[in-house]
Design a protein around this motif. Sequence first.
Motif, PDB file in Angstrom:
ATOM      1  N   ALA A  93       0.816  -1.217   0.000  1.00  0.00           N
ATOM      2  CA  ALA A  93       0.000   0.000   0.000  1.00  0.00           C
ATOM      3  C   ALA A  93       0.844   1.259   0.000  1.00  0.00           C
ATOM      4  CB  ALA A  93      -0.905   0.005   1.233  1.00  0.00           C
ATOM      5  N   TYR A  94       0.629   2.095  -1.009  1.00  0.00           N
ATOM      6  CA  TYR A  94       1.151   3.459  -1.009  1.00  0.00           C
ATOM      7  C   TYR A  94      -0.001   4.345  -0.553  1.00  0.00           C
ATOM      8  CZ  TYR A  94       5.079   1.980  -4.020  1.00  0.00           C
ATOM      9  OH  TYR A  94       6.187   1.383  -4.558  1.00  0.00           O
ATOM     10  N   VAL A  95      -0.055   4.606   0.756  1.00  0.00           N
ATOM     11  CA  VAL A  95      -1.109   5.436   1.328  1.00  0.00           C
ATOM     12  C   VAL A  95      -0.608   6.880   1.299  1.00  0.00           C
ATOM     13  CG1 VAL A  95      -2.563   5.906   3.329  1.00  0.00           C
ATOM     14  CG2 VAL A  95      -1.860   3.540   2.818  1.00  0.00           C
ATOM     15  N   ILE A  96      -1.284   7.712   0.515  1.00  0.00           N
ATOM     16  CA  ILE A  96      -0.873   9.101   0.320  1.00  0.00           C
ATOM     17  C   ILE A  96      -1.829  10.031   1.074  1.00  0.00           C
ATOM     18  CG2 ILE A  96      -0.452  10.934  -1.378  1.00  0.00           C
ATOM     19  CD1 ILE A  96       1.446   8.516  -1.698  1.00  0.00           C
ATOM     20  N   ARG A  97      -1.229  10.974   1.795  1.00  0.00           N
ATOM     21  CA  ARG A  97      -1.988  12.034   2.478  1.00  0.00           C
ATOM     22  C   ARG A  97      -1.572  13.341   1.812  1.00  0.00           C
ATOM     23  NH1 ARG A  97      -0.709  13.556   8.694  1.00  0.00           N
ATOM     24  NH2 ARG A  97       1.180  14.308   7.696  1.00  0.00           N
ATOM     25  N   VAL A 105      -9.084   3.018  -1.423  1.00  0.00           N
ATOM     26  CA  VAL A 105      -8.285   2.582  -2.565  1.00  0.00           C
ATOM     27  C   VAL A 105      -8.543   3.539  -3.720  1.00  0.00           C
ATOM     28  CG1 VAL A 105      -7.940   0.753  -4.269  1.00  0.00           C
ATOM     29  CG2 VAL A 105      -8.289   0.160  -1.855  1.00  0.00           C
ATOM     30  N   VAL A 106      -7.473   4.049  -4.321  1.00  0.00           N
ATOM     31  CA  VAL A 106      -7.584   4.883  -5.513  1.00  0.00           C
ATOM     32  C   VAL A 106      -7.496   3.992  -6.743  1.00  0.00           C
ATOM     33  CG1 VAL A 106      -6.538   6.776  -6.843  1.00  0.00           C
ATOM     34  CG2 VAL A 106      -6.635   6.888  -4.333  1.00  0.00           C
ATOM     35  N   ARG A 107      -6.415   3.179  -6.813  1.00  0.00           N
ATOM     36  CA  ARG A 107      -6.277   2.253  -7.935  1.00  0.00           C
ATOM     37  C   ARG A 107      -5.092   1.325  -7.724  1.00  0.00           C
ATOM     38  NH1 ARG A 107      -2.359   3.928 -11.933  1.00  0.00           N
ATOM     39  NH2 ARG A 107      -1.443   5.916 -11.346  1.00  0.00           N
ATOM     40  N   GLN A 108      -5.104   0.236  -8.461  1.00  0.00           N
ATOM     41  CA  GLN A 108      -3.966  -0.672  -8.521  1.00  0.00           C
ATOM     42  C   GLN A 108      -2.942  -0.043  -9.453  1.00  0.00           C
ATOM     43  OE1 GLN A 108      -4.928  -4.788  -9.464  1.00  0.00           O
ATOM     44  NE2 GLN A 108      -3.103  -4.890 -10.739  1.00  0.00           N
ATOM     45  N   THR A 145       3.527  -9.440  -5.820  1.00  0.00           N
ATOM     46  CA  THR A 145       2.977  -8.346  -5.013  1.00  0.00           C
ATOM     47  C   THR A 145       2.246  -7.366  -5.911  1.00  0.00           C
ATOM     48  OG1 THR A 145       4.817  -8.560  -3.452  1.00  0.00           O
ATOM     49  CG2 THR A 145       3.511  -6.529  -3.338  1.00  0.00           C
ATOM     50  N   THR A 146       1.007  -7.079  -5.561  1.00  0.00           N
ATOM     51  CA  THR A 146       0.223  -6.058  -6.254  1.00  0.00           C
ATOM     52  C   THR A 146       0.272  -4.795  -5.410  1.00  0.00           C
ATOM     53  OG1 THR A 146      -1.216  -7.755  -7.189  1.00  0.00           O
ATOM     54  CG2 THR A 146      -2.049  -5.486  -7.197  1.00  0.00           C
ATOM     55  N   PHE A 147       0.758  -3.706  -6.021  1.00  0.00           N
ATOM     56  CA  PHE A 147       0.878  -2.418  -5.348  1.00  0.00           C
ATOM     57  C   PHE A 147      -0.354  -1.570  -5.634  1.00  0.00           C
ATOM     58  CE2 PHE A 147       5.111  -3.968  -5.335  1.00  0.00           C
ATOM     59  CZ  PHE A 147       5.770  -3.346  -4.295  1.00  0.00           C
ATOM     60  N   PHE A 148      -0.847  -0.911  -4.584  1.00  0.00           N
ATOM     61  CA  PHE A 148      -2.026  -0.060  -4.678  1.00  0.00           C
ATOM     62  C   PHE A 148      -1.712   1.355  -4.223  1.00  0.00           C
ATOM     63  CE2 PHE A 148      -4.013  -4.187  -4.566  1.00  0.00           C
ATOM     64  CZ  PHE A 148      -5.177  -4.042  -5.307  1.00  0.00           C
ATOM     65  N   HIS A 149      -2.378   2.313  -4.839  1.00  0.00           N
ATOM     66  CA  HIS A 149      -2.379   3.707  -4.399  1.00  0.00           C
ATOM     67  C   HIS A 149      -3.640   3.871  -3.563  1.00  0.00           C
ATOM     68  CE1 HIS A 149      -3.011   8.168  -5.793  1.00  0.00           C
ATOM     69  NE2 HIS A 149      -2.765   8.093  -4.508  1.00  0.00           N
ATOM     70  N   LEU A 150      -3.484   4.353  -2.328  1.00  0.00           N
ATOM     71  CA  LEU A 150      -4.604   4.622  -1.435  1.00  0.00           C
ATOM     72  C   LEU A 150      -4.533   6.066  -0.965  1.00  0.00           C
ATOM     73  CD1 LEU A 150      -3.477   1.504  -0.767  1.00  0.00           C
ATOM     74  CD2 LEU A 150      -5.544   1.524   0.580  1.00  0.00           C
ATOM     75  N   ARG A 151      -5.647   6.570  -0.483  1.00  0.00           N
ATOM     76  CA  ARG A 151      -5.747   7.958  -0.012  1.00  0.00           C
ATOM     77  C   ARG A 151      -6.142   7.961   1.463  1.00  0.00           C
ATOM     78  NH1 ARG A 151      -9.251   9.402  -3.484  1.00  0.00           N
ATOM     79  NH2 ARG A 151     -11.024   8.900  -2.191  1.00  0.00           N
ATOM     80  N   ALA A 152      -5.429   8.792   2.240  1.00  0.00           N
ATOM     81  CA  ALA A 152      -5.767   9.001   3.653  1.00  0.00           C
ATOM     82  C   ALA A 152      -6.255  10.431   3.824  1.00  0.00           C
ATOM     83  CB  ALA A 152      -4.539   8.776   4.531  1.00  0.00           C
ATOM     84  N   ASP A 173       9.703   1.163  -2.708  1.00  0.00           N
ATOM     85  CA  ASP A 173       9.358   2.458  -3.293  1.00  0.00           C
ATOM     86  C   ASP A 173       9.446   2.483  -4.814  1.00  0.00           C
ATOM     87  OD1 ASP A 173      12.487   3.940  -3.508  1.00  0.00           O
ATOM     88  OD2 ASP A 173      12.166   2.144  -2.320  1.00  0.00           O
ATOM     89  N   VAL A 174       9.834   1.380  -5.427  1.00  0.00           N
ATOM     90  CA  VAL A 174      10.127   1.363  -6.862  1.00  0.00           C
ATOM     91  C   VAL A 174       8.944   1.774  -7.745  1.00  0.00           C
ATOM     92  CG1 VAL A 174       9.605  -1.092  -7.252  1.00  0.00           C
ATOM     93  CG2 VAL A 174      11.351   0.053  -8.630  1.00  0.00           C
ATOM     94  N   TRP A 175       7.721   1.598  -7.285  1.00  0.00           N
ATOM     95  CA  TRP A 175       6.541   1.896  -8.120  1.00  0.00           C
ATOM     96  C   TRP A 175       5.900   3.244  -7.808  1.00  0.00           C
ATOM     97  CZ3 TRP A 175       6.782  -1.038 -12.078  1.00  0.00           C
ATOM     98  CH2 TRP A 175       7.287  -2.324 -11.968  1.00  0.00           C
ATOM     99  N   LEU A 176       6.484   4.049  -6.928  1.00  0.00           N
ATOM    100  CA  LEU A 176       5.900   5.354  -6.613  1.00  0.00           C
ATOM    101  C   LEU A 176       5.751   6.228  -7.855  1.00  0.00           C
ATOM    102  CD1 LEU A 176       7.560   6.326  -3.220  1.00  0.00           C
ATOM    103  CD2 LEU A 176       5.105   6.088  -3.668  1.00  0.00           C
ATOM    104  N   GLY A 177       6.635   6.081  -8.803  1.00  0.00           N
ATOM    105  CA  GLY A 177       6.555   6.858 -10.042  1.00  0.00           C
ATOM    106  C   GLY A 177       5.316   6.567 -10.864  1.00  0.00           C
ATOM    107  N   ARG A 178       4.660   5.442 -10.608  1.00  0.00           N
ATOM    108  CA  ARG A 178       3.408   5.129 -11.306  1.00  0.00           C
ATOM    109  C   ARG A 178       2.262   5.983 -10.797  1.00  0.00           C
ATOM    110  NH1 ARG A 178       3.087  -0.323 -13.692  1.00  0.00           N
ATOM    111  NH2 ARG A 178       5.044  -0.456 -14.851  1.00  0.00           N
ATOM    112  N   ILE A 179       2.408   6.536  -9.597  1.00  0.00           N
ATOM    113  CA  ILE A 179       1.402   7.471  -9.084  1.00  0.00           C
ATOM    114  C   ILE A 179       1.665   8.836  -9.708  1.00  0.00           C
ATOM    115  CG2 ILE A 179       0.513   8.645  -7.032  1.00  0.00           C
ATOM    116  CD1 ILE A 179       1.287   6.132  -5.434  1.00  0.00           C
TER     117      ILE A 179
END
Length: 165
Positions: A10-14, A66-69, A86-93, A134-140
Amino acid sequence: MTRPGIRVAAYVIRHRAVPELLVFDHVGTPAAGTQVPAGGVASDEELDRAVLREVAEETGLSDIAVVRQIAVEDKPHPDTRLPRRTTFFHLRAPADTPDSWEHRVGGDGDDADLTFACSFVPLPLKYPLADEQDVWLGRIDPLRTTSMSSDGRGADIPRSRPSAP
Protein backbone atom coordinates in the motif's frame (compact mmCIF):
# COMPACT_ATOMS: atom_id res chain seq x y z
CA MET A 1 7.51 -25.10 -10.02
CA THR A 2 6.61 -23.30 -6.80
CA ARG A 3 3.61 -21.00 -7.03
CA PRO A 4 4.33 -17.47 -5.85
CA GLY A 5 2.98 -16.17 -2.57
CA ILE A 6 0.29 -13.58 -3.34
CA ARG A 7 0.79 -10.27 -1.57
CA VAL A 8 -0.38 -6.65 -1.59
CA ALA A 9 1.47 -3.42 -0.78
CA ALA A 10 0.00 0.00 0.00
CA TYR A 11 1.15 3.46 -1.01
CA VAL A 12 -1.11 5.44 1.33
CA ILE A 13 -0.87 9.10 0.32
CA ARG A 14 -1.99 12.03 2.48
CA HIS A 15 -2.28 15.42 0.78
CA ARG A 16 -1.15 18.46 2.72
CA ALA A 17 1.30 21.18 1.59
CA VAL A 18 3.06 18.35 -0.26
CA PRO A 19 1.96 14.75 -0.81
CA GLU A 20 3.10 12.43 1.99
CA LEU A 21 3.54 8.65 2.09
CA LEU A 22 2.61 6.46 5.05
CA VAL A 23 5.59 4.39 6.20
CA PHE A 24 6.52 2.48 9.34
CA ASP A 25 9.57 1.19 11.18
CA HIS A 26 9.70 -1.84 13.46
CA VAL A 27 10.16 -0.55 17.03
CA GLY A 28 13.29 -2.20 18.40
CA THR A 29 14.31 -3.71 15.06
CA PRO A 30 15.89 -0.98 12.93
CA ALA A 31 17.49 -3.56 10.60
CA ALA A 32 14.01 -4.28 9.18
CA GLY A 33 14.15 -0.89 7.46
CA THR A 34 11.43 1.59 6.67
CA GLN A 35 8.47 -0.03 4.91
CA VAL A 36 4.97 0.52 3.57
CA PRO A 37 2.09 -1.68 4.74
CA ALA A 38 2.20 -4.99 2.90
CA GLY A 39 1.36 -8.63 3.44
CA GLY A 40 -0.20 -11.84 2.28
CA VAL A 41 -3.59 -12.35 0.66
CA ALA A 42 -5.94 -15.14 1.79
CA SER A 43 -7.00 -17.56 -0.96
CA ASP A 44 -10.61 -16.30 -0.90
CA GLU A 45 -9.76 -12.59 -0.49
CA GLU A 46 -10.10 -9.86 -3.13
CA LEU A 47 -6.90 -7.84 -3.59
CA ASP A 48 -8.52 -4.47 -2.85
CA ARG A 49 -9.97 -5.82 0.40
CA ALA A 50 -6.63 -7.40 1.32
CA VAL A 51 -4.75 -4.10 0.96
CA LEU A 52 -7.29 -2.31 3.19
CA ARG A 53 -6.97 -5.11 5.77
CA GLU A 54 -3.16 -4.97 5.70
CA VAL A 55 -3.13 -1.20 6.25
CA ALA A 56 -5.56 -1.56 9.16
CA GLU A 57 -3.61 -4.46 10.72
CA GLU A 58 -0.19 -2.83 10.43
CA THR A 59 -1.08 0.81 11.15
CA GLY A 60 -4.53 0.88 12.78
CA LEU A 61 -5.87 3.15 10.02
CA SER A 62 -9.30 2.31 8.65
CA ASP A 63 -10.43 5.66 7.21
CA ILE A 64 -8.61 5.15 3.90
CA ALA A 65 -9.74 4.51 0.35
CA VAL A 66 -8.28 2.58 -2.56
CA VAL A 67 -7.58 4.88 -5.51
CA ARG A 68 -6.28 2.25 -7.93
CA GLN A 69 -3.97 -0.67 -8.52
CA ILE A 70 -0.66 0.57 -9.93
CA ALA A 71 1.68 -2.40 -10.46
CA VAL A 72 2.17 -6.14 -10.14
CA GLU A 73 5.69 -7.27 -9.29
CA ASP A 74 7.12 -10.79 -9.43
CA LYS A 75 10.14 -10.80 -7.14
CA PRO A 76 11.51 -13.41 -4.73
CA HIS A 77 11.39 -12.87 -0.98
CA PRO A 78 14.62 -11.09 0.06
CA ASP A 79 15.51 -13.70 2.71
CA THR A 80 13.95 -17.02 1.65
CA ARG A 81 14.18 -16.39 -2.13
CA LEU A 82 10.76 -18.06 -2.48
CA PRO A 83 8.68 -16.61 -5.34
CA ARG A 84 6.11 -13.98 -4.54
CA ARG A 85 3.79 -11.74 -6.54
CA THR A 86 2.98 -8.35 -5.01
CA THR A 87 0.22 -6.06 -6.25
CA PHE A 88 0.88 -2.42 -5.35
CA PHE A 89 -2.03 -0.06 -4.68
CA HIS A 90 -2.38 3.71 -4.40
CA LEU A 91 -4.60 4.62 -1.44
CA ARG A 92 -5.75 7.96 -0.01
CA ALA A 93 -5.77 9.00 3.65
CA PRO A 94 -7.64 12.04 5.00
CA ALA A 95 -5.58 15.22 5.44
CA ASP A 96 -6.38 15.21 9.17
CA THR A 97 -4.76 11.79 9.77
CA PRO A 98 -2.14 12.16 12.56
CA ASP A 99 1.47 12.83 11.57
CA SER A 100 2.86 9.88 13.56
CA TRP A 101 1.81 7.20 16.06
CA GLU A 102 2.77 3.75 17.32
CA HIS A 103 0.61 0.73 16.58
CA ARG A 104 0.77 -2.75 18.09
CA VAL A 105 -0.23 -5.42 15.58
CA GLY A 106 -2.99 -7.75 16.72
CA GLY A 107 -4.17 -11.05 15.33
CA ASP A 108 -2.24 -14.26 14.80
CA GLY A 109 -0.14 -13.43 11.72
CA ASP A 110 3.63 -13.13 11.47
CA ASP A 111 3.49 -9.51 12.67
CA ALA A 112 1.29 -10.22 15.72
CA ASP A 113 2.44 -8.34 18.83
CA LEU A 114 5.04 -6.29 16.94
CA THR A 115 4.96 -2.53 17.43
CA PHE A 116 5.30 -0.28 14.40
CA ALA A 117 6.21 3.41 14.50
CA CYS A 118 4.00 4.86 11.76
CA SER A 119 4.45 8.25 10.14
CA PHE A 120 3.82 10.26 7.01
CA VAL A 121 6.93 11.41 5.15
CA PRO A 122 7.02 13.98 2.35
CA LEU A 123 7.44 12.94 -1.25
CA PRO A 124 9.77 12.52 -2.94
CA LEU A 125 11.39 10.24 -0.37
CA LYS A 126 14.89 11.10 0.76
CA TYR A 127 15.74 7.44 1.41
CA PRO A 128 14.65 4.29 -0.40
CA LEU A 129 12.38 1.87 1.42
CA ALA A 130 13.32 -1.64 2.54
CA ASP A 131 13.26 -4.29 -0.19
CA GLU A 132 12.91 -1.54 -2.82
CA GLN A 133 9.23 -1.09 -1.93
CA ASP A 134 9.36 2.46 -3.29
CA VAL A 135 10.13 1.36 -6.86
CA TRP A 136 6.54 1.90 -8.12
CA LEU A 137 5.90 5.35 -6.61
CA GLY A 138 6.56 6.86 -10.04
CA ARG A 139 3.41 5.13 -11.31
CA ILE A 140 1.40 7.47 -9.08
CA ASP A 141 3.35 10.54 -10.20
CA PRO A 142 6.90 10.64 -11.65
CA LEU A 143 7.76 13.48 -9.26
CA ARG A 144 7.09 11.20 -6.27
CA THR A 145 9.94 8.76 -6.87
CA THR A 146 12.77 8.42 -4.39
CA SER A 147 15.58 10.96 -4.73
CA MET A 148 18.32 9.26 -6.70
CA SER A 149 22.08 9.53 -6.80
CA SER A 150 23.81 10.82 -9.91
CA ASP A 151 23.98 7.31 -11.39
CA GLY A 152 20.16 7.12 -11.28
CA ARG A 153 20.07 3.97 -9.18
CA GLY A 154 20.08 5.40 -5.67
CA ALA A 155 23.39 3.64 -4.99
CA ASP A 156 24.60 6.30 -2.56
CA ILE A 157 21.36 6.42 -0.57
CA PRO A 158 21.04 4.29 2.59
CA ARG A 159 18.31 1.62 2.44
CA SER A 160 16.39 3.12 5.38
CA ARG A 161 15.96 6.38 7.24
CA PRO A 162 18.81 7.22 9.58
CA SER A 163 18.20 6.41 13.24
CA ALA A 164 17.60 9.19 15.70
CA PRO A 165 20.75 10.07 17.74
